[in-house]
Motif scaffolding. Structure first.
Motif, PDB file in Angstrom:
ATOM      1  N   GLY A  28     -27.022  31.529  12.147  1.00  0.00           N
ATOM      2  CA  GLY A  28     -28.316  31.197  12.754  1.00  0.00           C
ATOM      3  C   GLY A  28     -28.376  29.720  13.116  1.00  0.00           C
ATOM      4  N   SER A  29     -29.171  29.395  14.127  1.00  0.00           N
ATOM      5  CA  SER A  29     -29.296  27.985  14.549  1.00  0.00           C
ATOM      6  C   SER A  29     -29.788  27.109  13.408  1.00  0.00           C
ATOM      7  N   GLU A  30     -30.597  27.698  12.521  1.00  0.00           N
ATOM      8  CA  GLU A  30     -31.146  26.917  11.400  1.00  0.00           C
ATOM      9  C   GLU A  30     -30.325  27.118  10.126  1.00  0.00           C
ATOM     10  N   GLY A  31     -29.185  27.760  10.259  1.00  0.00           N
ATOM     11  CA  GLY A  31     -28.339  27.997   9.091  1.00  0.00           C
ATOM     12  C   GLY A  31     -27.935  29.458   9.008  1.00  0.00           C
ATOM     13  N   GLU A  32     -26.960  29.716   8.182  1.00  0.00           N
ATOM     14  CA  GLU A  32     -26.481  31.105   8.012  1.00  0.00           C
ATOM     15  C   GLU A  32     -27.576  31.983   7.438  1.00  0.00           C
ATOM     16  N   PHE A  33     -27.616  33.246   7.844  1.00  0.00           N
ATOM     17  CA  PHE A  33     -28.538  34.180   7.210  1.00  0.00           C
ATOM     18  C   PHE A  33     -27.821  35.504   6.967  1.00  0.00           C
ATOM     19  N   PHE A  42     -36.774  40.689  12.530  1.00  0.00           N
ATOM     20  CA  PHE A  42     -36.931  39.323  13.029  1.00  0.00           C
ATOM     21  C   PHE A  42     -35.944  39.066  14.161  1.00  0.00           C
ATOM     22  N   VAL A  43     -36.238  37.994  14.898  1.00  0.00           N
ATOM     23  CA  VAL A  43     -35.362  37.576  15.994  1.00  0.00           C
ATOM     24  C   VAL A  43     -35.045  36.108  15.771  1.00  0.00           C
ATOM     25  N   THR A  44     -33.807  35.722  16.008  1.00  0.00           N
ATOM     26  CA  THR A  44     -33.449  34.310  15.831  1.00  0.00           C
ATOM     27  C   THR A  44     -32.363  33.913  16.829  1.00  0.00           C
ATOM     28  N   THR A  45     -32.227  32.632  17.017  1.00  0.00           N
ATOM     29  CA  THR A  45     -31.139  32.146  17.862  1.00  0.00           C
ATOM     30  C   THR A  45     -29.902  31.906  16.992  1.00  0.00           C
ATOM     31  N   LEU A  46     -28.753  31.967  17.644  1.00  0.00           N
ATOM     32  CA  LEU A  46     -27.480  31.767  16.946  1.00  0.00           C
ATOM     33  C   LEU A  46     -26.772  30.548  17.519  1.00  0.00           C
ATOM     34  N   LYS A  47     -26.007  29.873  16.675  1.00  0.00           N
ATOM     35  CA  LYS A  47     -25.183  28.765  17.163  1.00  0.00           C
ATOM     36  C   LYS A  47     -23.717  29.203  17.178  1.00  0.00           C
ATOM     37  N   ILE A  48     -22.863  28.360  17.677  1.00  0.00           N
ATOM     38  CA  ILE A  48     -21.428  28.642  17.636  1.00  0.00           C
ATOM     39  C   ILE A  48     -21.023  28.772  16.173  1.00  0.00           C
ATOM     40  N   GLY A  49     -20.380  29.864  15.831  1.00  0.00           N
ATOM     41  CA  GLY A  49     -20.011  30.041  14.430  1.00  0.00           C
ATOM     42  C   GLY A  49     -19.318  31.362  14.184  1.00  0.00           C
ATOM     43  N   MET A  50     -19.257  31.714  12.909  1.00  0.00           N
ATOM     44  CA  MET A  50     -18.544  32.929  12.498  1.00  0.00           C
ATOM     45  C   MET A  50     -19.537  33.941  11.924  1.00  0.00           C
ATOM     46  N   LEU A  51     -19.471  35.150  12.426  1.00  0.00           N
ATOM     47  CA  LEU A  51     -20.246  36.250  11.842  1.00  0.00           C
ATOM     48  C   LEU A  51     -19.300  37.013  10.923  1.00  0.00           C
ATOM     49  N   VAL A  52     -19.794  37.356   9.751  1.00  0.00           N
ATOM     50  CA  VAL A  52     -18.985  38.097   8.768  1.00  0.00           C
ATOM     51  C   VAL A  52     -19.708  39.392   8.436  1.00  0.00           C
ATOM     52  N   TYR A  53     -18.971  40.498   8.395  1.00  0.00           N
ATOM     53  CA  TYR A  53     -19.604  41.744   7.944  1.00  0.00           C
ATOM     54  C   TYR A  53     -18.748  42.434   6.898  1.00  0.00           C
ATOM     55  N   LYS A  54     -19.444  43.140   6.019  1.00  0.00           N
ATOM     56  CA  LYS A  54     -18.769  43.896   4.954  1.00  0.00           C
ATOM     57  C   LYS A  54     -18.898  45.371   5.278  1.00  0.00           C
ATOM     58  N   GLN A  55     -17.812  46.068   5.083  1.00  0.00           N
ATOM     59  CA  GLN A  55     -17.757  47.493   5.417  1.00  0.00           C
ATOM     60  C   GLN A  55     -16.898  48.155   4.341  1.00  0.00           C
ATOM     61  N   GLY A  56     -17.565  48.780   3.370  1.00  0.00           N
ATOM     62  CA  GLY A  56     -16.804  49.287   2.228  1.00  0.00           C
ATOM     63  C   GLY A  56     -16.090  48.125   1.566  1.00  0.00           C
ATOM     64  N   GLY A  57     -14.779  48.270   1.365  1.00  0.00           N
ATOM     65  CA  GLY A  57     -14.032  47.177   0.751  1.00  0.00           C
ATOM     66  C   GLY A  57     -13.506  46.170   1.760  1.00  0.00           C
ATOM     67  N   ASN A  58     -13.793  46.388   3.037  1.00  0.00           N
ATOM     68  CA  ASN A  58     -13.242  45.508   4.071  1.00  0.00           C
ATOM     69  C   ASN A  58     -14.252  44.462   4.540  1.00  0.00           C
ATOM     70  N   THR A  59     -13.695  43.362   5.027  1.00  0.00           N
ATOM     71  CA  THR A  59     -14.531  42.304   5.592  1.00  0.00           C
ATOM     72  C   THR A  59     -14.067  42.048   7.021  1.00  0.00           C
ATOM     73  N   GLY A  60     -15.022  41.979   7.957  1.00  0.00           N
ATOM     74  CA  GLY A  60     -14.690  41.694   9.355  1.00  0.00           C
ATOM     75  C   GLY A  60     -15.236  40.328   9.753  1.00  0.00           C
ATOM     76  N   TYR A  61     -14.517  39.674  10.658  1.00  0.00           N
ATOM     77  CA  TYR A  61     -14.891  38.321  11.092  1.00  0.00           C
ATOM     78  C   TYR A  61     -14.975  38.306  12.617  1.00  0.00           C
TER      79      TYR A  61
END
Ligand code: ATP
Length: 136
Positions: A28-33, A42-61
């Motif tokens: 998020g523009s104001e920090g990670e959420f 909610f709606v927010t703006t994003l900055k250049i960065g990394m999104l991380v997601y968890k899916q079972g035992g896996n992590t996606g970037y």
């Protein structure tokens, strides 16, 4: 309440991913959420960065180049200027972009510094995100 979230990342170049996931952390523009199932809308703006997601035992970037995120009904919709899964990042291309940006920033005249800074940040972040799946 569902126990999964639908994560969708869309750019003007096309859909980057659509997955059922357990958790998302976004730049998020104001920090990670973080978002878990059942999160308030909610709606927010994003900055250049990394999104991380968890899916079972896996992590996606995923590399995110600015944009918006909308959270509602256990869905996280990311609309980004550009985005790539870590696996799809061309590291040599990012290194070349980094060098071009650094070269521009060394020049004293006729340089759009904000643009060069943004290009540098995209390149550095792509390299960082790509490393997440290339570490042995
Ligand atoms: P470049 O100068 O290398 O084009 P850029 O930061 O200006 O980088 P963008 O405008 O963010 O590029 O993206 C343009 C398109 O190229 C998008 O589809 C984006 O996903 C893709 N892209 C850019 N850099 C890379 C990369 N290193 N690996 C994979 N795809 C990339």
């Amino acid at each position: 309440m569902a126990d999964k979230l639908t994560l969708e990342v869309v750019t003007p170049y096309g859909s980057v991913l659509k997955e059922e996931v357990d958790e998302v952390v976004a730049p998020g523009s104001e920090g990670e959420f973080g978002v878990l199932p059942g999160h308030v809308p909610f709606v927010t703006t994003l900055k250049i960065g990394m999104l991380v997601y968890k899916q079972g035992g896996n992590t996606g970037y995923v590399f995110i180049n600015s944009g918006y995120a909308e959270v509602s009904d256990d869905r996280v919709l990311v609309l980004a200027d550009s985005a790539e899964r870590a696996e799809d990042i061309d590291v040599e291309r990012a290194k070349a972009a980094m060098q071009r940006a650094e070269e521009r920033l060394r020049q004293k005249e006729n340089v759009d510094f904000a643009r060069a800074q943004a290009a540098l940040q995209r390149a550095l972040t792509r390299i960082e995100v790509a490393q997440k799946v290339r570490q042995s």
